[in-house]
Design a protein around this motif. Structure first.
Motif, PDB file in Angstrom:
ATOM      1  N   THR A   3     -36.171  -9.927   5.718  1.00 45.96           N
ATOM      2  CA  THR A   3     -34.618  -9.728   5.888  1.00 45.96           C
ATOM      3  C   THR A   3     -33.738  -9.979   4.875  1.00 45.96           C
ATOM      4  O   THR A   3     -33.803 -11.291   4.356  1.00 45.96           O
ATOM      5  N   VAL A  35     -34.863  -5.377   8.021  1.00 48.17           N
ATOM      6  CA  VAL A  35     -33.494  -5.005   7.393  1.00 48.17           C
ATOM      7  C   VAL A  35     -33.536  -5.458   6.029  1.00 48.17           C
ATOM      8  O   VAL A  35     -33.020  -6.521   5.754  1.00 48.17           O
ATOM      9  N   LEU A  67     -28.147  -7.735  23.718  1.00 46.61           N
ATOM     10  CA  LEU A  67     -28.707  -6.887  22.428  1.00 46.61           C
ATOM     11  C   LEU A  67     -29.901  -6.018  22.692  1.00 46.61           C
ATOM     12  O   LEU A  67     -29.938  -4.903  22.180  1.00 46.61           O
ATOM     13  N   LYS A  68     -30.851  -6.571  23.423  1.00 45.50           N
ATOM     14  CA  LYS A  68     -32.140  -5.566  23.869  1.00 45.50           C
ATOM     15  C   LYS A  68     -31.605  -4.541  24.458  1.00 45.50           C
ATOM     16  O   LYS A  68     -32.008  -3.435  24.212  1.00 45.50           O
ATOM     17  N   SER A 100     -37.100 -15.799  10.673  1.00 46.08           N
ATOM     18  CA  SER A 100     -37.485 -14.398  10.451  1.00 46.08           C
ATOM     19  C   SER A 100     -38.724 -13.764  11.033  1.00 46.08           C
ATOM     20  O   SER A 100     -39.796 -14.437  10.706  1.00 46.08           O
ATOM     21  N   GLN A 101     -38.645 -12.738  11.798  1.00 47.44           N
ATOM     22  CA  GLN A 101     -40.003 -12.331  12.423  1.00 47.44           C
ATOM     23  C   GLN A 101     -40.498 -11.416  11.174  1.00 47.44           C
ATOM     24  O   GLN A 101     -41.812 -11.925  10.652  1.00 47.44           O
ATOM     25  N   SER A 102     -39.711 -10.796  10.457  1.00 51.42           N
ATOM     26  CA  SER A 102     -40.472 -10.133   9.535  1.00 51.42           C
ATOM     27  C   SER A 102     -40.744 -10.670   7.919  1.00 51.42           C
ATOM     28  O   SER A 102     -41.605 -10.658   7.428  1.00 51.42           O
ATOM     29  N   CYS A 149     -30.745 -13.750  11.549  1.00 46.20           N
ATOM     30  CA  CYS A 149     -30.166 -12.595  12.108  1.00 46.20           C
ATOM     31  C   CYS A 149     -30.673 -11.955  13.205  1.00 46.20           C
ATOM     32  O   CYS A 149     -31.917 -12.296  13.637  1.00 46.20           O
ATOM     33  N   GLY A 150     -29.705 -11.331  14.020  1.00 45.12           N
ATOM     34  CA  GLY A 150     -30.254 -10.636  14.930  1.00 45.12           C
ATOM     35  C   GLY A 150     -31.148 -11.518  16.142  1.00 45.12           C
ATOM     36  O   GLY A 150     -30.610 -12.775  16.595  1.00 45.12           O
ATOM     37  N   THR A 151     -31.982 -10.953  16.698  1.00 42.62           N
ATOM     38  CA  THR A 151     -32.757 -11.934  17.776  1.00 42.62           C
ATOM     39  C   THR A 151     -33.180 -13.094  17.095  1.00 42.62           C
ATOM     40  O   THR A 151     -33.172 -14.017  18.094  1.00 42.62           O
ATOM     41  N   SER A 152     -33.664 -13.255  15.860  1.00 40.54           N
ATOM     42  CA  SER A 152     -33.937 -14.446  15.412  1.00 40.54           C
ATOM     43  C   SER A 152     -32.932 -15.486  15.407  1.00 40.54           C
ATOM     44  O   SER A 152     -33.024 -16.546  15.661  1.00 40.54           O
ATOM     45  N   GLU A 186     -29.529  -2.238  21.978  1.00 38.29           N
ATOM     46  CA  GLU A 186     -30.372  -1.278  20.795  1.00 38.29           C
ATOM     47  C   GLU A 186     -31.163  -0.399  21.309  1.00 38.29           C
ATOM     48  O   GLU A 186     -31.474   0.500  20.722  1.00 38.29           O
ATOM     49  N   VAL A 205     -39.262  -1.518  17.520  1.00 36.09           N
ATOM     50  CA  VAL A 205     -38.052  -2.277  16.852  1.00 36.09           C
ATOM     51  C   VAL A 205     -37.378  -3.260  17.658  1.00 36.09           C
ATOM     52  O   VAL A 205     -36.865  -4.374  16.795  1.00 36.09           O
ATOM     53  N   ALA A 206     -37.314  -3.264  18.868  1.00 39.00           N
ATOM     54  CA  ALA A 206     -36.734  -4.451  19.453  1.00 39.00           C
ATOM     55  C   ALA A 206     -37.551  -5.542  19.804  1.00 39.00           C
ATOM     56  O   ALA A 206     -38.629  -5.560  19.929  1.00 39.00           O
ATOM     57  N   SER A 207     -37.119  -6.653  19.058  1.00 41.30           N
ATOM     58  CA  SER A 207     -37.905  -8.188  19.067  1.00 41.30           C
ATOM     59  C   SER A 207     -38.210  -8.415  20.269  1.00 41.30           C
ATOM     60  O   SER A 207     -37.094  -8.672  21.079  1.00 41.30           O
TER      61      SER A 207
HETATM   62  O1  M6R Z   1     -37.302  -9.620  10.899  1.00 40.68           O
HETATM   63  P1  M6R Z   1     -36.040 -10.722  11.204  1.00 40.68           P
HETATM   64  O2  M6R Z   1     -36.453 -11.461  12.629  1.00 40.68           O
HETATM   65  O3  M6R Z   1     -35.317 -11.167  10.159  1.00 40.68           O
HETATM   66  O4  M6R Z   1     -35.014  -9.577  11.800  1.00 40.68           O
HETATM   67  C1  M6R Z   1     -33.663 -10.341  12.245  1.00 40.68           C
HETATM   68  C2  M6R Z   1     -33.207  -8.828  13.051  1.00 40.68           C
HETATM   69  O5  M6R Z   1     -33.247  -7.639  12.305  1.00 40.68           O
HETATM   70  C3  M6R Z   1     -33.916  -8.364  14.455  1.00 40.68           C
HETATM   71  O6  M6R Z   1     -34.152  -9.343  15.065  1.00 40.68           O
HETATM   72  C4  M6R Z   1     -33.094  -7.156  14.941  1.00 40.68           C
HETATM   73  O7  M6R Z   1     -31.979  -7.821  15.435  1.00 40.68           O
HETATM   74  C5  M6R Z   1     -33.938  -6.731  16.190  1.00 40.68           C
HETATM   75  N1  M6R Z   1     -33.845  -5.385  16.205  1.00 40.68           N
HETATM   76  C6  M6R Z   1     -33.680  -6.944  17.537  1.00 40.68           C
HETATM   77  O8  M6R Z   1     -34.217  -6.794  18.402  1.00 40.68           O
END
Ligand code: M6R
Length: 615
Positions: free
Chosen positions: A359, A612, A491-492, A354-356, A307-310, A495, A405-407
């Motif tokens: 998700t 998320v 996106l950066k 996924s960073q976190s 999702c998102g940046t990933s 957001e 929050v912004a990756s």
């Molecule tokens: O932790 P994740 O990489 O799974 O998160 C995915 C997205 O929620 C995350 O990249 C989001 O889009 C960021 N806020 C982008 O900067």
């Protein structure tokens, strides 16, 4: 999607809980609350707003000598952010207190049932239902709190990480998890509980991460016992030595975490490839890949879910994998994948990014892919996260905690890991020539220096930000490897600065978005020398003829685009395939400065949260 923290021990709980909440604020920041128990009285304070608002409101509690406490920082799901819906929530008797990260999906029927039994509710939350359900179970059979929590949890559907305190058992906190993370810090004569280890990093480096469907009673002067919620069986606690340090979770002199994390990229990219990329020996080795190399080599297709940046990192990887390994790649939004009965073959390899590692959509997509027989490989940053455990194998990005929050650094380290995997497979499959393989290894090794050089565009980015900070729209264009960078740049900007921005493949502009271009429209064009340079130059000319304002990211020494663009940002040269690692840097800086100049909360943009964990 909320942050929870708890303490039980011999220190004053208030400062520990407040500091812990500040560190967890990236998880949600629309309201916050705290509970302290000093042996006689419950002290509870909660408020809409940030932890700093809570501090302001809780001055009376700040001097409390209580050595037991819990706190919560919220990202609203059920009920608007206001004082009443903030956690902690207290049961009808006033004895039980709960903090909760997650969603109780069947709260409505449970609530109806409890109302029939005489319970009343003041908030709109699912959490208040849960605490009263626990109370009801406890009262009905005159149970101890631990047992009551266990029985109640077996009746709920949803996700949770909870801490429950019972005034009648003031030397313990009951904790449980299903689908939301929960770490227990084990100190000498004290315990900490939190959504991640950051709230207790300076007190202990020993942590236990509860697994899904596990609970524990954290009790003073008693060894910790972990049980399965379903069948009550005991689980051996696995105490991990934390790798995180305090410096990593502080701003270190930067105004914002985002800026710190942008500047960390040269070092964290090195951390990502350290011990894995041996350029001089011509070796790439990653344990998770080596152990499953046959699966990768026989893959008829690679499916990337994120999702998102990933997801943007996944798109970059699509170009890299197909070019290097000739394996077909499809990149999917995890949220779409999980609901569309996807076709998955036994010989597909699924890569989840996924960073976190928390998700919810990505986690559900992984479960679905596994059910359908796929081998799932995770690329995660957070060690021990749900996704890192749910996947069959994986590789960590080693970016360190990302708090803004912004990756930013997550993106570049994900691309680094994925590039290494592609190179490793290309070598085994013979799909890259020996000389290209060695050239890419050498180039990847010097990427941190080039990122460092790209960071020197900061002043230029700031100068350009000053000119465009009041724009209401912005277009980002790139081709090939830099199309996903255009998406990520947009996106950066949206957001953190709330400016509407769109990323497009540069050639696609003439199929619609070109209609938007006039003298008010800033267009950021990623135009490095390698790749489809001439084609991008033609696209720039098309924008110029329509009076758009061109901000171009170009390779140092570029002459052609310089003549056409209103502003240029020069970056060091690298090969086309590795260029996203460099071109993305000035775009991160540009968004950062625009957001700061607009007075936005860069690290905690409105309506967002770092991970998320809800659909
Ligand atoms: O932790 P994740 O990489 O799974 O998160 C995915 C997205 O929620 C995350 O990249 C989001 O889009 C960021 N806020 C982008 O900067």
């Amino acid at each position: 999607m909320c942050g929870i923290v708890g303490y039980i021990g011999y220190r004053e709980a208030y400062p520990i809980v407040i500091k812990g909440l500040k560190r967890l604020e990236y998880r949600g920041y629309d309201s916050a609350g705290i509970m302290l128990f000093d042996g006689k009285e419950l002290g509870i304070s909660k408020t809409k707003g940030k932890v700093s608002d809570l501090e302001e409101k809780s001055k009376a509690l700040a001097s409390s000598k209580a050595t037991i406490g819990m706190g919560h920082t919220r990202w609203a799901t059920h009920g608007v952010p206001n004082d009443i819906n903030s956690h902690p929530h207290v049961s009808n008797s006033g004895n039980l207190v709960i903090i909760h990260n997650g969603i109780i999906e069947n709260y409505e029927p449970l609530k109806k049932e409890l109302i029939k039994r005489g319970y009343t509710f003041t908030s709109d939350t699912d959490t208040e239902v849960l605490v009263n359900l626990i109370e009801d179970v406890k009262k009905k059979d005159n149970l101890k709190i631990g047992k009551a929590v266990q029985i109640a949890l077996n009746q709920v559907v949803g996700a949770y990480a909870i801490c429950v305190f019972d005034k009648e058992k003031p030397d313990e906190i009951v904790v449980a998890r299903l689908g939301s993370p929960l770490a227990i810090g084990v100190g000498k004569d004290e315990f900490f509980v939190a959504s991640d280890a950051s709230p207790f990093i300076e007190y202990t480096s020993n942590a236990i991460y509860l697994e899904d469907e596990e609970m524990a009673i954290v009790r003073l002067n008693k060894p910790l016992k972990i049980r399965k919620i379903k069948d009550d069986s005991l689980v051996d606690p696995y105490v991990q030595e934390l790798q995180m340090n305090l410096e990593q979770i502080e701003k270190g002199g930067y105004d914002h975490f985002m800026l710190k994390e942008i500047y960390e990229q040269p070092n964290v990219i090195k951390d990502t490839y350290r011990g894995r990329l041996l350029a001089n020996e011509g070796i790439i080795k990653m344990a998770g890949v080596e152990d499953n190399i046959e699966k990768f080599l026989h893959a008829q297709r690679i499916l990337i879910i994120a999702c998102g940046t990933s997801w943007h990192a996944g798109l970059v990887a699509e170009y890299i994998f197909e070019e290097f390994t000739r394996i077909p790649v499809e990149v999917e939004y995890a949220s779409e994948f999980r609901y569309r009965n996807p076709i998955i073959h036994q010989d597909d390899v699924v890569i989840a990014i996924s960073q976190s590692g928390e998700t919810a959509d990505t986690l559900a997509a992984i479960k679905l892919a596994k059910e359908k027989g796929a081998f799932v490989f995770g690329v995660c940053n957070v060690v021990g996260s749900s996704i890192s455990r749910e996947t069959n194998a994986g590789a960590y990005t080693h970016a360190g905690p990302e708090i803004g929050v912004a990756s930013t650094k997550a993106f570049t380290t994900q691309i680094t890991v994925l590039t290494m995997i592609a190179l490793r497979l290309a070598k085994a499959k013979g799909t890259l020539s020996n000389s290209d393989f060695h050239r890419y290894l050498q180039e990847l090794e010097v990427i941190p220096e080039k990122v460092q050089e790209a960071l020197e565009t900061n002043d230029k980015a700031k100068e350009i930000a000053e000119k465009f900070k009041d724009a209401s729209n912005c277009l980002y264009l790139g081709r090939g490897y830099n199309f996903p960078v255009a998406l990520e740049g947009a996106l950066k900007l949206k957001e953190i600065s709330y400016i509407h921005a769109e990323g497009y493949p540069a050639a696609e502009m003439k199929h619609g978005p070109i209609a938007l271009i006039d003298e008010q429209m800033p267009v950021v064009v990623i135009a490095p020398k390698q790749g489809h340079y001439d084609k991008v130059v033609s696209n720039i000319q098309e924008i110029k003829s329509r009076s758009g304002k061109i901000i171009a990211v170009v390779t140092k020494g570029d002459i052609q685009v310089k003549d056409l663009a209103d502003h240029i940002i020069e970056i060091p040269e690298t090969s086309d395939a590795l260029s996203p690692l460099i071109t993305t840097i000035p775009l991160q800086l540009l968004s950062y400065h625009i957001a700061v100049m607009r007075g936005c909360n860069v690290d905690q943009p409105r309506n967002l949260a770092k991970s998320v964990t809800v659909e």
